[in-house]
Design an enzyme around this catalytic site. Sequence first.
Site, PDB file in Angstrom:
ATOM      1  N   ASP A  67      19.855  70.459 -38.846  1.00 14.84           N
ATOM      2  CA  ASP A  67      20.748  69.388 -38.406  1.00 14.84           C
ATOM      3  C   ASP A  67      22.047  69.925 -37.816  1.00 14.84           C
ATOM      4  OD1 ASP A  67      21.685  70.364 -40.826  1.00 14.84           O
ATOM      5  OD2 ASP A  67      21.396  68.512 -41.933  1.00 14.84           O
ATOM      6  N   ASN A 135      22.736  62.300 -53.121  1.00 16.09           N
ATOM      7  CA  ASN A 135      22.017  61.017 -53.056  1.00 16.09           C
ATOM      8  C   ASN A 135      20.538  61.214 -52.706  1.00 16.09           C
ATOM      9  OD1 ASN A 135      22.123  61.720 -50.383  1.00 16.09           O
ATOM     10  ND2 ASN A 135      23.263  59.934 -49.680  1.00 16.09           N
ATOM     11  N   HIS A 137      19.347  63.162 -50.212  1.00 12.06           N
ATOM     12  CA  HIS A 137      19.007  63.404 -48.809  1.00 12.06           C
ATOM     13  C   HIS A 137      18.535  64.835 -48.568  1.00 12.06           C
ATOM     14  CE1 HIS A 137      23.467  64.413 -47.735  1.00 12.06           C
ATOM     15  NE2 HIS A 137      22.782  65.508 -47.543  1.00 12.06           N
ATOM     16  N   GLU A 142      19.197  60.280 -44.775  1.00 13.78           N
ATOM     17  CA  GLU A 142      19.858  59.538 -45.837  1.00 13.78           C
ATOM     18  C   GLU A 142      18.865  58.559 -46.487  1.00 13.78           C
ATOM     19  OE1 GLU A 142      22.655  60.511 -46.791  1.00 13.78           O
ATOM     20  OE2 GLU A 142      24.206  60.595 -45.253  1.00 13.78           O
TER      21      GLU A 142
HETATM   22  C1  GLP Z   1      24.633  68.382 -46.265  1.00 14.00           C
HETATM   23  C2  GLP Z   1      23.528  68.929 -45.316  1.00 14.00           C
HETATM   24  C3  GLP Z   1      22.256  69.169 -46.069  1.00 14.00           C
HETATM   25  C4  GLP Z   1      22.609  69.875 -47.362  1.00 14.00           C
HETATM   26  C5  GLP Z   1      23.290  68.895 -48.278  1.00 14.00           C
HETATM   27  C6  GLP Z   1      23.837  69.512 -49.552  1.00 14.00           C
HETATM   28  O1  GLP Z   1      25.148  67.154 -45.879  1.00 14.00           O
HETATM   29  N1  GLP Z   1      23.233  68.157 -44.160  1.00 14.00           N
HETATM   30  O2  GLP Z   1      21.357  69.938 -45.269  1.00 14.00           O
HETATM   31  O3  GLP Z   1      21.462  70.331 -48.004  1.00 14.00           O
HETATM   32  O4  GLP Z   1      24.248  68.119 -47.606  1.00 14.00           O
HETATM   33  O5  GLP Z   1      24.974  70.281 -49.313  1.00 14.00           O
HETATM   34  P1  GLP Z   1      25.548  71.303 -50.327  1.00 14.00           P
HETATM   35  O6  GLP Z   1      24.566  72.409 -50.438  1.00 14.00           O
HETATM   36  O7  GLP Z   1      26.847  71.774 -49.740  1.00 14.00           O
HETATM   37  O8  GLP Z   1      25.725  70.587 -51.625  1.00 14.00           O
END
Ligand code: GLP
Length: 240
Positions: A67, A135, A137, A142
């Site tokens: 992404d 959440n 995702h 989402e």
């Molecule tokens: C972000 C990214 C995800 C990631 C997630 C968790 O928004 N788009 O690909 O896995 O949220 O992030 P983190 O590892 O910083 O908790």
Amino acid sequence: MNVIITENYEEMSKKAAEILINVVKNNPNAVLGLATGSSPIGTYENMAKDHRENGTSYKNVKSVNLDEYVGLTADHDQSYAYFMRTNLFDKIDIDLKNTNLPNGVAPDLAKECDRYNALLNELKPDVQVLGLGSNGHIGFNEPGTPLCSVTHLVDLTENTIKDNSRLFASIDEVPRQALSMGVKNIMQAKSILMVVSGKNKAKAVKGMIKGEVTPDLPASVLQLHPFVTIVLDKDAASEL
Ligand code: GLP
């Protein structure tokens, strides 16, 4: 699902890096699906260390990322393109021409999604790295995203904007939209490797592994993939 519970973030990162390094050693032409966020940073550090010390080569490896934020150029320090260069690509011998991310500043975002989908149909990751949103995702899919979705423009939820605001000067600077691989694209990878750490993820981890498969918790779809490894630290596993 192969669930591995480790002591802490460091152990989780070592274990995940070991799995990725083995994929590349067994197939120097591997396609790696990569993720951003704090979860895989330690994994990438271990890969960089292994490259320096043991010479594992990424010369012929290709990569596709999950992404990218809409509106951030590749030189913005919160763009995922910048993240990937500074946390991994600049520290290994991968050819930047073989690395791919959605372009969040493309003039026509719908066309950009089509381009990325076509690319993903050609480059199926041998392993797709994932983190997990609090959440549930995956990528930026989402809750409520159809499980048959492909690369699309996403309106980020308030929850995700808040979670990610820690990395920006203020919450107002967090982009409100992103381009993300869809759930279907993610499921097309030959195998999945998820890394999750921290208590704030424990509830989502439980739902993902033990709950029903539902678009309300997009990561639950991984129950339907035949080759999934989930590496947790103790805190993330605390509700299992
Ligand atoms: C972000 C990214 C995800 C990631 C997630 C968790 O928004 N788009 O690909 O896995 O949220 O992030 P983190 O590892 O910083 O908790």
